[in-house]
Design an enzyme around this catalytic site. Structure first.
Site, PDB file in Angstrom:
ATOM      1  N   ARG A 139       0.814  -1.217   0.000  1.00 33.29           N
ATOM      2  CA  ARG A 139       0.000   0.000   0.000  1.00 33.29           C
ATOM      3  C   ARG A 139       0.851   1.272   0.000  1.00 33.29           C
ATOM      4  NH1 ARG A 139      -5.318   1.876   1.543  1.00 33.29           N
ATOM      5  NH2 ARG A 139      -5.219   3.741   2.848  1.00 33.29           N
TER       6      ARG A 139
ATOM      7  N   ILE B 257      -6.897   8.008  -1.213  1.00 29.89           N
ATOM      8  CA  ILE B 257      -6.876   6.544  -1.211  1.00 29.89           C
ATOM      9  C   ILE B 257      -7.757   6.123  -0.045  1.00 29.89           C
ATOM     10  CG2 ILE B 257      -4.757   6.512   0.162  1.00 29.89           C
ATOM     11  CD1 ILE B 257      -4.005   3.878  -1.123  1.00 29.89           C
ATOM     12  N   SER B 258      -8.665   5.188  -0.288  1.00 28.31           N
ATOM     13  CA  SER B 258      -9.674   4.844   0.711  1.00 28.31           C
ATOM     14  C   SER B 258      -9.080   4.150   1.936  1.00 28.31           C
ATOM     15  CB  SER B 258     -10.746   3.932   0.101  1.00 28.31           C
ATOM     16  OG  SER B 258     -11.466   4.607  -0.905  1.00 28.31           O
ATOM     17  N   GLN B 259      -9.804   4.250   3.033  1.00 30.26           N
ATOM     18  CA  GLN B 259      -9.484   3.551   4.273  1.00 30.26           C
ATOM     19  C   GLN B 259      -9.372   2.047   3.993  1.00 30.26           C
ATOM     20  OE1 GLN B 259     -12.748   3.910   6.951  1.00 30.26           O
ATOM     21  NE2 GLN B 259     -11.858   2.627   8.553  1.00 30.26           N
TER      22      GLN B 259
END
Length: 250
Positions: free
Chosen positions: A71, A97-99
């Site tokens: 990530r 960027i999403s959780q």
């Protein structure tokens, strides 16, 4: 004395070499530990959100994939120290960027399989596509911001995720030439469920999409097309996404 000096010089070189090895291997070990901690956090969130998570929790295949995807390579360098924390991070151009938990949940909900074709709306950093890549046969991803789309495509190519295809376009209208899709993931909030995406969903397929305005409560919605072509929707949990940009979403 000369031999002692030579020995001391050699010892210093050995110690310096060992320190160099330690400094290069430590970050990799730290990242592994950070990913493992991220997975445990995701599991904890899943246990606290039984109304949104199906079955016994997030599919182990999804968690295994997220435990391997780096990530930190999908966020700007200044954000990398926070890459594995369970929160969204800015990636530029007003996007995020999403959780990690939301990435895991959305991936889990579409129930993707090895032979499936998946459409993602909102490539962003490319992280969601990277998570989908090992789970599906083909991933098609659309990004409306050229700089983000091009950057994500290059990053995915560097990681040799060759079953992901990215294009810069208006994702509201989907990707008709590759439809129907077994799963669709929308990573930005629409004011309504986009009809073109419903049309491009295969029978038996699933779509997850956040619905709601930028200054109103948004909810993650699960859309399923039954084998007879009928549509069911289910409201899952409140979320917060950047707005979906595109013609029909304005």
């Amino acid at each position: 004395m000369r031999r002692l000096a030579q020995f001391q010089t050699l010892l210093a070189l050995v110690l310096a070499s060992a320190a160099a090895v330690a400094s290069t291997s430590a970050p990799a070990q730290d990242r592994f530990a950070e990913r493992a901690a991220m997975i445990e956090t995701i599991k904890g969130h899943a246990r606290s959100a039984p109304s949104a998570v199906e079955g016994q929790g997030i599919d182990p295949a999804v968690l295994k994939t997220m435990g391997k995807v780096p990530r930190h390579l999908f966020v700007p360098e200044e954000q990398r120290s926070a890459a594995y924390r369970d929160r969204p991070l800015p990636i530029g151009y007003g996007q995020t960027i999403s959780q990690p938990f939301i990435v895991a949940l959305m991936t889990d909900l579409i129930n993707v399989g090895p032979g499936d074709s998946v459409l993602e709306i909102g490539t962003g950093s490319g992280y969601q596509a990277a998570v989908l890549s090992p789970l599906a046969a083909k991933v098609y991803s659309i990004e409306i911001i050229p700089e983000l789309g091009e950057r994500a495509a290059a990053r995915l190519a560097e990681l040799r995720l060759n079953n992901v295809e990215v294009k810069v376009d208006d994702g509201y209208y989907g990707w008709p030439t590759h439809a129907p899709f077994d799963g669709i993931v929308v990573t930005a909030a629409a004011s309504h469920i986009p009809p073109p995406l419903v049309d491009q969903l295969a029978k038996g397929g699933r779509m997850v999409v956040p619905v709601g305005g930028p200054f109103a409560t948004q909810f993650l919605m699960l859309v399923e097309k039954r084998m007879d072509g009928s549509i069911t929707t289910l409201q899952l949990l409140p979320v917060s996404f950047v707005p979906l940009r595109g013609g029909g979403a304005r």
